[in-house]
Design a protein around this motif. Structure first.
Motif, PDB file in Angstrom:
ATOM      1  N   SER A 181     -68.435  47.005   6.095  1.00 33.78           N
ATOM      2  CA  SER A 181     -68.716  48.220   6.855  1.00 33.78           C
ATOM      3  C   SER A 181     -69.562  47.949   8.095  1.00 33.78           C
ATOM      4  N   ILE A 182     -70.416  46.909   8.040  1.00 33.79           N
ATOM      5  CA  ILE A 182     -71.324  46.635   9.162  1.00 33.79           C
ATOM      6  C   ILE A 182     -70.600  45.858  10.266  1.00 33.79           C
ATOM      7  N   GLU A 183     -69.973  44.739   9.906  1.00 35.87           N
ATOM      8  CA  GLU A 183     -69.231  43.898  10.855  1.00 35.87           C
ATOM      9  C   GLU A 183     -67.923  43.484  10.182  1.00 35.87           C
ATOM     10  N   PRO A 184     -66.967  44.399  10.101  1.00 33.68           N
ATOM     11  CA  PRO A 184     -65.743  44.102   9.341  1.00 33.68           C
ATOM     12  C   PRO A 184     -64.963  42.896   9.843  1.00 33.68           C
ATOM     13  N   ASN A 185     -65.043  42.582  11.136  1.00 37.14           N
ATOM     14  CA  ASN A 185     -64.243  41.481  11.660  1.00 37.14           C
ATOM     15  C   ASN A 185     -64.769  40.110  11.275  1.00 37.14           C
ATOM     16  N   VAL A 186     -65.948  40.032  10.635  1.00 37.73           N
ATOM     17  CA  VAL A 186     -66.390  38.739  10.111  1.00 37.73           C
ATOM     18  C   VAL A 186     -65.834  38.507   8.705  1.00 37.73           C
ATOM     19  N   ALA A 225     -63.648  37.750  24.855  1.00 35.53           N
ATOM     20  CA  ALA A 225     -62.508  38.270  24.107  1.00 35.53           C
ATOM     21  C   ALA A 225     -61.918  39.445  24.874  1.00 35.53           C
ATOM     22  N   LYS A 226     -60.628  39.654  24.711  1.00 33.39           N
ATOM     23  CA  LYS A 226     -59.946  40.727  25.433  1.00 33.39           C
ATOM     24  C   LYS A 226     -60.159  42.093  24.779  1.00 33.39           C
ATOM     25  N   LYS A 227     -60.872  42.087  23.648  1.00 41.27           N
ATOM     26  CA  LYS A 227     -61.207  43.347  22.999  1.00 41.27           C
ATOM     27  C   LYS A 227     -62.538  43.194  22.291  1.00 41.27           C
ATOM     28  N   ARG A 228     -63.036  44.297  21.771  1.00 39.26           N
ATOM     29  CA  ARG A 228     -64.349  44.278  21.119  1.00 39.26           C
ATOM     30  C   ARG A 228     -64.188  43.923  19.649  1.00 39.26           C
ATOM     31  N   PHE A 229     -64.617  42.750  19.291  1.00 37.93           N
ATOM     32  CA  PHE A 229     -64.527  42.292  17.914  1.00 37.93           C
ATOM     33  C   PHE A 229     -65.783  42.594  17.113  1.00 37.93           C
ATOM     34  N   LEU A 230     -66.935  42.644  17.796  1.00 37.68           N
ATOM     35  CA  LEU A 230     -68.209  42.726  17.087  1.00 37.68           C
ATOM     36  C   LEU A 230     -69.022  43.930  17.528  1.00 37.68           C
ATOM     37  N   ASN A 231     -69.762  44.497  16.576  1.00 41.48           N
ATOM     38  CA  ASN A 231     -70.634  45.635  16.871  1.00 41.48           C
ATOM     39  C   ASN A 231     -72.011  45.205  17.360  1.00 41.48           C
ATOM     40  N   ILE A 259     -66.799  32.831  12.897  1.00 41.21           N
ATOM     41  CA  ILE A 259     -67.412  34.151  13.015  1.00 41.21           C
ATOM     42  C   ILE A 259     -66.387  35.250  12.825  1.00 41.21           C
ATOM     43  N   VAL A 260     -65.260  35.151  13.527  1.00 41.67           N
ATOM     44  CA  VAL A 260     -64.205  36.180  13.465  1.00 41.67           C
ATOM     45  C   VAL A 260     -62.910  35.497  13.024  1.00 41.67           C
ATOM     46  N   PRO A 261     -62.570  35.551  11.737  1.00 36.20           N
ATOM     47  CA  PRO A 261     -61.412  34.831  11.222  1.00 36.20           C
ATOM     48  C   PRO A 261     -60.078  35.246  11.846  1.00 36.20           C
ATOM     49  N   SER A 262     -60.010  36.479  12.355  1.00 38.88           N
ATOM     50  CA  SER A 262     -58.752  36.980  12.918  1.00 38.88           C
ATOM     51  C   SER A 262     -58.556  36.582  14.371  1.00 38.88           C
ATOM     52  N   LEU A 263     -59.536  35.879  14.965  1.00 35.54           N
ATOM     53  CA  LEU A 263     -59.476  35.538  16.384  1.00 35.54           C
ATOM     54  C   LEU A 263     -58.336  34.568  16.662  1.00 35.54           C
ATOM     55  N   ARG A 264     -57.550  34.888  17.688  1.00 35.74           N
ATOM     56  CA  ARG A 264     -56.483  33.990  18.129  1.00 35.74           C
ATOM     57  C   ARG A 264     -56.871  33.405  19.479  1.00 35.74           C
TER      58      ARG A 264
END
Length: 447
Positions: free
Chosen positions: A136-141, A253-259, A361-366
């Protein structure tokens, strides 16, 4: 300049030089001070928001700090916050973001959990976040590209609310100059005024500048980043030191991954090299990842190659410096780290290689999510102790006790700028027989 002799001349209008300029104006009776800057603006190099992490490093999520160092740093880190609050710069140049250090894998999770038990006594606001908390805090991690959960054990330590974490140090430096000029009519700023040489005759220092002004002073403080050691060597000081300039690059990054700010745990062998991602306050909150750490043979990164000769002049390469380099490259972790950071600068493959590290940090990062941040990143001068054949990681200072001081302030020198200035301020007042208003100083910076 109306007159060319000053009580104090400060060389370099980055965050350290401007902090001293302000403190002299606000807390001393030193009446004539000049701040000399070689470029056309204040904080044009490493203090600029494009060239640093924009982080107030207070020691809570810096995993290479001992408890003793953390207590000291926690006090020092209050100073830029108190200054910004006093002048109403919060939500303008200073912001409160959530922050954390992320532990990935069983070993890091165990280390971070043990660290939390010690450091929560120093920082009562610290929290420990489980995998479920992070969803809930930083879902992209937590989640990978397919929406599944990353397989590694993870945990994080940090803070969500009420802590100022982020600062535009370039804007703060500019404010320090403006506030100092308002406080002290005898203070002057000279832009496009490069100092070429400093010589002492009797009790007076004479500074040769690019615009042919004959400037003199009773006391000189050199806050010129990687060039501080260069000037020291020219004057015959600090000859037992060399410098290893380390440049830091960033990727957007081309979008916001982190809060908020998410740091990786630091390598004890390379404590300055903690990769992190966070919302960039100068880029509409888009996520910026970095910094990298690339050793370069120049003292300034984006101003041509003139500083290559300056680097060679203050490297003072000998068998002891060679021994330091050899020992660094003998270590498998350091050698691999140096090679990978070189690859991060090579076109076409750089994004692919950098994304591999940033996915911690962000497993979904390409890799196609990333754009190399051109003209972002500064130079952090790491000092080599030639006599003891070792790399000194941290701030360096050469105090001659003869009226001239040279400060070398790699990251996180911006956070400690007011404390660095305080040390200089006290020495200046003692040397010149001037008064330092400690009570007024403490009222501004501490409870």
């Amino acid at each position: 300049m109306s007159q060319n002799h000053f009580d104090v001349v400060i060389v370099g209008a980055g965050i350290s030089g401007t902090a001293l300029f302000y403190e002299l104006a606000a807390f001393s009776d030193v009446s004539r001070v000049a701040l000399l800057e070689k470029y056309d603006s204040v904080a044009g190099l490493n203090s600029n928001g494009r060239c640093n992490s924009q982080t107030i490093h207070c020691g809570d999520i810096e995993t290479n700090y001992t408890p003793q160092k953390a207590k000291k740093v926690a006090r020092i880190a209050k100073m830029p916050v108190r200054y910004a609050l006093k002048h109403g710069y919060n939500e303008k140049f200073m912001f409160s973001h959530q922050k954390m250090v992320l532990g990935v894998g069983d070993e890091e999770v165990a280390r971070l959990t043990a660290r939390y038990e010690t450091f929560k006594e120093i920082y009562p606001y610290l929290e420990l976040y489980t995998r479920e908390d992070l969803k809930s805090i930083e879902p992209n991690v937590v989640f990978d590209e397919n929406g599944g959960e990353r397989p590694e054990n993870i945990i994080a330590m940090g803070a969500r609310n009420g802590q100022y974490t982020t600062m535009d140090f370039g804007a703060i430096a500019d404010s320090l100059v403006k506030n100092a000029l308002n406080l002290a009519p005898g203070y002057e700023l000279a832009l496009n005024c490069e100092v070429l040489d400093i010589k002492k005759a009797g009790d007076v220092f004479y500074l040769k500048t690019s615009d042919a002004r004959d400037i003199s002073a009773d006391y000189v403080v050199v806050d010129a980043g990687a060039h501080s050691l260069y000037f020291a060597h020219k004057m015959g000081y600090g000859l037992n030191f060399s410098t290893l300039p380390v440049a830091g690059s960033f990727y957007f990054a081309k979008k916001r991954f982190l809060n908020g700010k998410v740091y990786m745990m630091q390598n004890d062998k390379l404590p300055f090299a903690a990769l992190h991602g966070d919302p960039d306050i100068l880029a509409d909150g888009n996520t910026r990842f970095g910094p990298t750490a690339l050793v370069i043979p120049k003292l300034e990164r984006y101003h041509g190659n003139s500083s290559v000769l300056d680097f060679l002049a203050c490297l003072k390469f000998d068998k002891n410096v060679f021994e330091v380099f050899k020992n660094l490259l003998k270590d498998d972790d350091i050698r691999s780290y140096i090679l990978r950071n070189f690859l991060f600068e090579v076109p076409f493959i750089n994004k692919i290689e950098f994304a591999k590290d940033a996915r911690k940090i962000v497993p979904s990062l390409r890799d196609d999510d990333l754009v190399y941040a051109k003209n972002f990143g500064g130079v952090r001068p790491q000092v080599i102790d030639r006599a003891n054949k070792k790399l000194e990681l941290g701030e360096g200072r050469i105090d001659t006790n003869e009226g001239v001081v040279f400060n070398m302030t790699p990251s996180p020198g911006a956070t400690s700028c007011f404390e660095t200035a305080r040390a200089d301020l006290e020495k200046i007042c003692e040397f010149l027989g001037k008064n330092f208003d400690k009570d007024k100083f403490n009222d501004e910076f501490f409870d």
